[in-house]
Motif scaffolding. Structure first.
Motif, PDB file in Angstrom:
ATOM      1  N   SER A  11       0.829  -1.206   0.000  1.00 48.15           N
ATOM      2  CA  SER A  11       0.000   0.000   0.000  1.00 48.15           C
ATOM      3  C   SER A  11       0.863   1.256   0.000  1.00 48.15           C
ATOM      4  O   SER A  11       0.540   2.239  -0.665  1.00 48.15           O
ATOM      5  CB  SER A  11      -0.929   0.007   1.216  1.00 48.15           C
ATOM      6  OG  SER A  11      -1.819  -1.069   1.168  1.00 48.15           O
ATOM      7  N   ALA A  12       1.948   1.227   0.747  1.00 50.46           N
ATOM      8  CA  ALA A  12       2.865   2.367   0.759  1.00 50.46           C
ATOM      9  C   ALA A  12       3.455   2.596  -0.638  1.00 50.46           C
ATOM     10  O   ALA A  12       3.631   3.738  -1.070  1.00 50.46           O
ATOM     11  CB  ALA A  12       3.977   2.144   1.774  1.00 50.46           C
ATOM     12  N   GLY A  13       3.732   1.528  -1.355  1.00 51.02           N
ATOM     13  CA  GLY A  13       4.223   1.654  -2.734  1.00 51.02           C
ATOM     14  C   GLY A  13       3.188   2.300  -3.635  1.00 51.02           C
ATOM     15  O   GLY A  13       3.512   3.131  -4.486  1.00 51.02           O
ATOM     16  N   ALA A  32     -14.342  -0.473  -1.183  1.00 51.45           N
ATOM     17  CA  ALA A  32     -14.612  -1.113   0.101  1.00 51.45           C
ATOM     18  C   ALA A  32     -15.995  -1.728   0.029  1.00 51.45           C
ATOM     19  O   ALA A  32     -16.888  -1.199  -0.636  1.00 51.45           O
ATOM     20  CB  ALA A  32     -14.535  -0.102   1.230  1.00 51.45           C
ATOM     21  N   ASN A  33     -16.167  -2.872   0.673  1.00 50.12           N
ATOM     22  CA  ASN A  33     -17.476  -3.497   0.693  1.00 50.12           C
ATOM     23  C   ASN A  33     -17.693  -4.242   2.001  1.00 50.12           C
ATOM     24  O   ASN A  33     -16.761  -4.673   2.649  1.00 50.12           O
ATOM     25  CB  ASN A  33     -17.680  -4.424  -0.512  1.00 50.12           C
ATOM     26  CG  ASN A  33     -16.594  -5.464  -0.621  1.00 50.12           C
ATOM     27  OD1 ASN A  33     -16.149  -6.003   0.371  1.00 50.12           O
ATOM     28  ND2 ASN A  33     -16.160  -5.757  -1.838  1.00 50.12           N
ATOM     29  N   GLY A  45     -11.897  -4.919   0.770  1.00 48.13           N
ATOM     30  CA  GLY A  45     -11.522  -3.663   0.144  1.00 48.13           C
ATOM     31  C   GLY A  45     -10.308  -3.858  -0.729  1.00 48.13           C
ATOM     32  O   GLY A  45      -9.746  -4.950  -0.813  1.00 48.13           O
ATOM     33  N   GLY A  46      -9.919  -2.800  -1.380  1.00 48.03           N
ATOM     34  CA  GLY A  46      -8.750  -2.879  -2.240  1.00 48.03           C
ATOM     35  C   GLY A  46      -8.327  -1.519  -2.739  1.00 48.03           C
ATOM     36  O   GLY A  46      -9.039  -0.527  -2.586  1.00 48.03           O
ATOM     37  N   VAL A  47      -7.160  -1.498  -3.317  1.00 42.41           N
ATOM     38  CA  VAL A  47      -6.607  -0.278  -3.898  1.00 42.41           C
ATOM     39  C   VAL A  47      -5.933  -0.671  -5.206  1.00 42.41           C
ATOM     40  O   VAL A  47      -5.414  -1.768  -5.353  1.00 42.41           O
ATOM     41  CB  VAL A  47      -5.618   0.400  -2.917  1.00 42.41           C
ATOM     42  CG1 VAL A  47      -4.432  -0.491  -2.635  1.00 42.41           C
ATOM     43  CG2 VAL A  47      -5.167   1.747  -3.426  1.00 42.41           C
ATOM     44  N   GLY A  48      -5.990   0.214  -6.182  1.00 41.57           N
ATOM     45  CA  GLY A  48      -5.407  -0.098  -7.473  1.00 41.57           C
ATOM     46  C   GLY A  48      -4.878   1.125  -8.196  1.00 41.57           C
ATOM     47  O   GLY A  48      -5.192   2.258  -7.844  1.00 41.57           O
ATOM     48  N   LEU A  49      -4.068   0.880  -9.197  1.00 38.22           N
ATOM     49  CA  LEU A  49      -3.511   1.922 -10.064  1.00 38.22           C
ATOM     50  C   LEU A  49      -3.651   1.469 -11.503  1.00 38.22           C
ATOM     51  O   LEU A  49      -3.513   0.289 -11.808  1.00 38.22           O
ATOM     52  CB  LEU A  49      -2.027   2.149  -9.765  1.00 38.22           C
ATOM     53  CG  LEU A  49      -1.657   2.722  -8.418  1.00 38.22           C
ATOM     54  CD1 LEU A  49      -0.155   2.702  -8.247  1.00 38.22           C
ATOM     55  CD2 LEU A  49      -2.178   4.130  -8.255  1.00 38.22           C
ATOM     56  N   ARG A  50      -3.919   2.401 -12.397  1.00 42.51           N
ATOM     57  CA  ARG A  50      -4.004   2.096 -13.812  1.00 42.51           C
ATOM     58  C   ARG A  50      -3.257   3.183 -14.582  1.00 42.51           C
ATOM     59  O   ARG A  50      -3.458   4.355 -14.369  1.00 42.51           O
ATOM     60  CB  ARG A  50      -5.451   2.043 -14.283  1.00 42.51           C
ATOM     61  CG  ARG A  50      -5.562   1.822 -15.790  1.00 42.51           C
ATOM     62  CD  ARG A  50      -6.956   1.473 -16.220  1.00 42.51           C
ATOM     63  NE  ARG A  50      -7.391   0.178 -15.736  1.00 42.51           N
ATOM     64  CZ  ARG A  50      -7.019  -0.989 -16.260  1.00 42.51           C
ATOM     65  NH1 ARG A  50      -6.197  -1.023 -17.272  1.00 42.51           N
ATOM     66  NH2 ARG A  50      -7.474  -2.114 -15.772  1.00 42.51           N
ATOM     67  N   TYR A  57      -4.053  -4.140  -9.037  1.00 42.60           N
ATOM     68  CA  TYR A  57      -5.078  -4.050  -8.014  1.00 42.60           C
ATOM     69  C   TYR A  57      -4.741  -4.992  -6.876  1.00 42.60           C
ATOM     70  O   TYR A  57      -4.401  -6.147  -7.109  1.00 42.60           O
ATOM     71  CB  TYR A  57      -6.449  -4.409  -8.606  1.00 42.60           C
ATOM     72  CG  TYR A  57      -7.577  -4.261  -7.632  1.00 42.60           C
ATOM     73  CD1 TYR A  57      -8.113  -3.011  -7.351  1.00 42.60           C
ATOM     74  CD2 TYR A  57      -8.114  -5.364  -6.989  1.00 42.60           C
ATOM     75  CE1 TYR A  57      -9.153  -2.873  -6.442  1.00 42.60           C
ATOM     76  CE2 TYR A  57      -9.140  -5.233  -6.083  1.00 42.60           C
ATOM     77  CZ  TYR A  57      -9.663  -3.971  -5.819  1.00 42.60           C
ATOM     78  OH  TYR A  57     -10.679  -3.844  -4.920  1.00 42.60           O
ATOM     79  N   LEU A  58      -4.823  -4.503  -5.657  1.00 40.61           N
ATOM     80  CA  LEU A  58      -4.563  -5.311  -4.472  1.00 40.61           C
ATOM     81  C   LEU A  58      -5.839  -5.323  -3.646  1.00 40.61           C
ATOM     82  O   LEU A  58      -6.285  -4.286  -3.174  1.00 40.61           O
ATOM     83  CB  LEU A  58      -3.412  -4.723  -3.654  1.00 40.61           C
ATOM     84  CG  LEU A  58      -3.105  -5.400  -2.331  1.00 40.61           C
ATOM     85  CD1 LEU A  58      -2.622  -6.825  -2.581  1.00 40.61           C
ATOM     86  CD2 LEU A  58      -2.072  -4.623  -1.570  1.00 40.61           C
ATOM     87  N   GLY A  59      -6.426  -6.501  -3.507  1.00 37.61           N
ATOM     88  CA  GLY A  59      -7.674  -6.631  -2.746  1.00 37.61           C
ATOM     89  C   GLY A  59      -7.469  -7.455  -1.497  1.00 37.61           C
ATOM     90  O   GLY A  59      -6.583  -8.287  -1.406  1.00 37.61           O
TER      91      GLY A  59
END
Length: 60
Positions: A11-13, A32-33, A45-50, A57-59
């Protein structure tokens, strides 16, 4: 506990990549769900970059 540390490092990355530390800023996506099923409630939940055709994507 070890998995939590790995998730925090990844996540820090994402945060560093999103702030433009190595080029122009990239807007991260977050989700988030919360669900209820027969075995109880769950949170995810998750976070992603495109960027262009590449997406990460990291879930959880």
């Amino acid at each position: 506990m070890q998995i939590l540390r790995v998730v925090l490092l990844i996540s820090a990355g994402f945060v560093l990549a999103g702030c433009g530390a190595d080029g122009e800023p990239i807007q991260p996506t977050m989700s988030a769900n919360v669900g209820v099923g027969s075995s109880g409630t769950f949170v995810g939940g998750g976070v992603g970059l495109r960027r262009g055709g590449l997406g990460v994507y990291l879930g959880l």
